[in-house]
Design a protein around this motif. Structure first.
Motif, PDB file in Angstrom:
ATOM      1  N   GLU A 138      16.369 -14.975  16.078  1.00 20.52           N
ATOM      2  CA  GLU A 138      16.157 -14.220  17.318  1.00 20.52           C
ATOM      3  C   GLU A 138      17.484 -13.685  17.860  1.00 20.52           C
ATOM      4  O   GLU A 138      17.591 -12.513  18.243  1.00 20.52           O
ATOM      5  CB  GLU A 138      15.487 -15.128  18.354  1.00 20.52           C
ATOM      6  CG  GLU A 138      15.253 -14.464  19.689  1.00 20.52           C
ATOM      7  CD  GLU A 138      14.704 -15.434  20.728  1.00 20.52           C
ATOM      8  OE1 GLU A 138      14.783 -15.087  21.919  1.00 20.52           O
ATOM      9  OE2 GLU A 138      14.224 -16.532  20.366  1.00 20.52           O
ATOM     10  N   GLU A 141      18.790 -10.842  15.678  1.00 19.23           N
ATOM     11  CA  GLU A 141      18.021  -9.623  15.934  1.00 19.23           C
ATOM     12  C   GLU A 141      18.458  -8.985  17.247  1.00 19.23           C
ATOM     13  O   GLU A 141      18.596  -7.761  17.330  1.00 19.23           O
ATOM     14  CB  GLU A 141      16.520  -9.916  15.932  1.00 19.23           C
ATOM     15  CG  GLU A 141      15.917 -10.082  14.551  1.00 19.23           C
ATOM     16  CD  GLU A 141      16.073  -8.827  13.716  1.00 19.23           C
ATOM     17  OE1 GLU A 141      15.537  -7.764  14.096  1.00 19.23           O
ATOM     18  OE2 GLU A 141      16.770  -8.906  12.686  1.00 19.23           O
ATOM     19  N   ASP A 142      18.661  -9.802  18.274  1.00 15.30           N
ATOM     20  CA  ASP A 142      19.165  -9.268  19.555  1.00 15.30           C
ATOM     21  C   ASP A 142      20.530  -8.618  19.357  1.00 15.30           C
ATOM     22  O   ASP A 142      20.788  -7.525  19.868  1.00 15.30           O
ATOM     23  CB  ASP A 142      19.278 -10.380  20.600  1.00 15.30           C
ATOM     24  CG  ASP A 142      17.928 -10.837  21.124  1.00 15.30           C
ATOM     25  OD1 ASP A 142      16.922 -10.132  20.879  1.00 15.30           O
ATOM     26  OD2 ASP A 142      17.881 -11.916  21.755  1.00 15.30           O
ATOM     27  N   ARG A 145      20.216  -5.303  17.578  1.00 13.86           N
ATOM     28  CA  ARG A 145      19.708  -4.257  18.461  1.00 13.86           C
ATOM     29  C   ARG A 145      20.757  -3.800  19.471  1.00 13.86           C
ATOM     30  O   ARG A 145      20.802  -2.642  19.867  1.00 13.86           O
ATOM     31  CB  ARG A 145      18.455  -4.736  19.194  1.00 13.86           C
ATOM     32  CG  ARG A 145      17.199  -4.722  18.331  1.00 13.86           C
ATOM     33  CD  ARG A 145      15.944  -5.006  19.166  1.00 13.86           C
ATOM     34  NE  ARG A 145      15.852  -6.402  19.584  1.00 13.86           N
ATOM     35  CZ  ARG A 145      15.295  -7.372  18.861  1.00 13.86           C
ATOM     36  NH1 ARG A 145      14.787  -7.104  17.681  1.00 13.86           N
ATOM     37  NH2 ARG A 145      15.245  -8.596  19.316  1.00 13.86           N
ATOM     38  N   PRO A 154      13.197  -1.354  12.908  1.00 18.04           N
ATOM     39  CA  PRO A 154      12.265  -2.481  13.016  1.00 18.04           C
ATOM     40  C   PRO A 154      12.256  -3.297  11.710  1.00 18.04           C
ATOM     41  O   PRO A 154      12.310  -2.737  10.622  1.00 18.04           O
ATOM     42  CB  PRO A 154      10.905  -1.828  13.242  1.00 18.04           C
ATOM     43  CG  PRO A 154      11.139  -0.368  13.346  1.00 18.04           C
ATOM     44  CD  PRO A 154      12.539  -0.068  12.975  1.00 18.04           C
ATOM     45  N   ASP A 155      12.211  -4.605  11.851  1.00 22.57           N
ATOM     46  CA  ASP A 155      12.124  -5.498  10.702  1.00 22.57           C
ATOM     47  C   ASP A 155      10.989  -6.481  11.003  1.00 22.57           C
ATOM     48  O   ASP A 155      11.178  -7.455  11.733  1.00 22.57           O
ATOM     49  CB  ASP A 155      13.450  -6.225  10.483  1.00 22.57           C
ATOM     50  CG  ASP A 155      13.470  -7.056   9.202  1.00 22.57           C
ATOM     51  OD1 ASP A 155      12.389  -7.378   8.666  1.00 22.57           O
ATOM     52  OD2 ASP A 155      14.578  -7.377   8.741  1.00 22.57           O
ATOM     53  N   ALA A 156       9.831  -6.194  10.444  1.00 23.49           N
ATOM     54  CA  ALA A 156       8.633  -6.996  10.730  1.00 23.49           C
ATOM     55  C   ALA A 156       8.816  -8.453  10.296  1.00 23.49           C
ATOM     56  O   ALA A 156       8.378  -9.381  10.988  1.00 23.49           O
ATOM     57  CB  ALA A 156       7.415  -6.385  10.043  1.00 23.49           C
ATOM     58  N   GLU A 159      11.045 -10.184  12.785  1.00 19.01           N
ATOM     59  CA  GLU A 159      10.306 -10.391  14.035  1.00 19.01           C
ATOM     60  C   GLU A 159       9.335 -11.559  13.905  1.00 19.01           C
ATOM     61  O   GLU A 159       9.144 -12.318  14.866  1.00 19.01           O
ATOM     62  CB  GLU A 159       9.560  -9.112  14.421  1.00 19.01           C
ATOM     63  CG  GLU A 159      10.479  -8.012  14.917  1.00 19.01           C
ATOM     64  CD  GLU A 159       9.723  -6.719  15.217  1.00 19.01           C
ATOM     65  OE1 GLU A 159       8.487  -6.761  15.365  1.00 19.01           O
ATOM     66  OE2 GLU A 159      10.395  -5.677  15.295  1.00 19.01           O
ATOM     67  N   GLU A 160       8.739 -11.696  12.738  1.00 16.07           N
ATOM     68  CA  GLU A 160       7.805 -12.804  12.524  1.00 16.07           C
ATOM     69  C   GLU A 160       8.558 -14.132  12.433  1.00 16.07           C
ATOM     70  O   GLU A 160       8.122 -15.135  12.976  1.00 16.07           O
ATOM     71  CB  GLU A 160       6.999 -12.556  11.244  1.00 16.07           C
ATOM     72  CG  GLU A 160       5.934 -13.578  10.972  1.00 16.07           C
ATOM     73  CD  GLU A 160       4.821 -13.600  12.010  1.00 16.07           C
ATOM     74  OE1 GLU A 160       4.238 -14.674  12.222  1.00 16.07           O
ATOM     75  OE2 GLU A 160       4.520 -12.543  12.606  1.00 16.07           O
ATOM     76  N   ASP A 162      11.414 -14.934  13.773  1.00 13.68           N
ATOM     77  CA  ASP A 162      12.122 -15.397  14.961  1.00 13.68           C
ATOM     78  C   ASP A 162      11.206 -16.124  15.937  1.00 13.68           C
ATOM     79  O   ASP A 162      11.667 -16.675  16.933  1.00 13.68           O
ATOM     80  CB  ASP A 162      12.896 -14.263  15.647  1.00 13.68           C
ATOM     81  CG  ASP A 162      12.023 -13.319  16.465  1.00 13.68           C
ATOM     82  OD1 ASP A 162      10.793 -13.454  16.430  1.00 13.68           O
ATOM     83  OD2 ASP A 162      12.599 -12.437  17.126  1.00 13.68           O
ATOM     84  N   LYS A 163       9.924 -16.182  15.632  1.00 13.02           N
ATOM     85  CA  LYS A 163       8.985 -16.931  16.471  1.00 13.02           C
ATOM     86  C   LYS A 163       8.866 -18.343  15.901  1.00 13.02           C
ATOM     87  O   LYS A 163       8.525 -18.513  14.737  1.00 13.02           O
ATOM     88  CB  LYS A 163       7.604 -16.264  16.457  1.00 13.02           C
ATOM     89  CG  LYS A 163       7.610 -14.864  16.994  1.00 13.02           C
ATOM     90  CD  LYS A 163       6.255 -14.237  16.807  1.00 13.02           C
ATOM     91  CE  LYS A 163       6.334 -12.747  17.097  1.00 13.02           C
ATOM     92  NZ  LYS A 163       5.217 -12.034  16.511  1.00 13.02           N
TER      93      LYS A 163
END
Length: 181
Positions: A138, A141-142, A145, A154-156, A159-160, A162-163
């Motif tokens: 996460e 990714e921040d 950005r 976008p990197d799906a 994003e998945e 980082d949860k």
């Protein structure tokens, strides 16, 4: 062969985090060893003795000598102390089997409890590691950005990832899968 003697120290120094982990593990085993009663220790020593190949060989040799001594007693002029079908020998072997089985089961129960503790610790560490990994993804990714020189795309998958996983949902899925099998 396991000994209580420490391995010789190598010339390289362990990183502090590794040394700390080794100390934690050593402390865990020391605490666990202190909790073992003298009776449990004696039973475990007996269990390890029963579990040696030499012990089995000893039982076989004693049985062969016992049977031979009784079968050839008349030839040597001895009194037969256990005529075929060797009831005394059967009783001794049965008693030995009972003692062996009982001591092994007692030791296995304690080892299973220790293994359960290890499994619980592994699970806790894995869950914590998963949370930390998700947080790192996460943050990366921040950072990606927010950095002007990096193209924002976008990197799906990221994003998945980082949860953090929901342990309850994963456990429910495992239980449902086990029921379906």
């Amino acid at each position: 062969m396991k000994t209580d003697q420490p391995l010789p120290a190598s010339d390289c120094k362990l990183p502090d985090a590794v040394a700390e982990n080794l100390d934690t593990i050593s402390d865990f085993y020391a605490r666990h060893k202190q909790e073992v009663s003298p009776a449990q220790t004696a039973i475990e020593k007996l269990s390890r003795f029963f579990g040696r190949p030499a012990y089995l060989l000893g039982i076989v040799i004693v049985s062969v000598l016992w049977i031979s001594a009784n079968l050839f007693a008349d030839f040597f002029g001895w009194d037969v102390f256990d005529e075929p079908p060797f009831f005394w020998l059967q009783g001794l072997i049965t008693l030995n089997a009972f003692l062996t089985t009982t001591t092994v089961l007692i030791r296995q129960n304690r080892m299973a409890h220790l293994a359960d503790q290890h499994t619980h610790l592994d699970l806790q560490v894995s869950l914590l590691t998963e949370k930390k990994t998700s947080k790192i993804i996460e943050l990366l990714e921040d950072l990606r950005r927010d950095m002007p020189q990096v193209r924002d795309r976008p990197d799906a998958e990221a994003e998945e990832l980082d949860k953090p996983a929901d342990p309850q949902a994963v456990l429910g899925a495992i239980e449902n899968q086990d029921r379906d099998c």
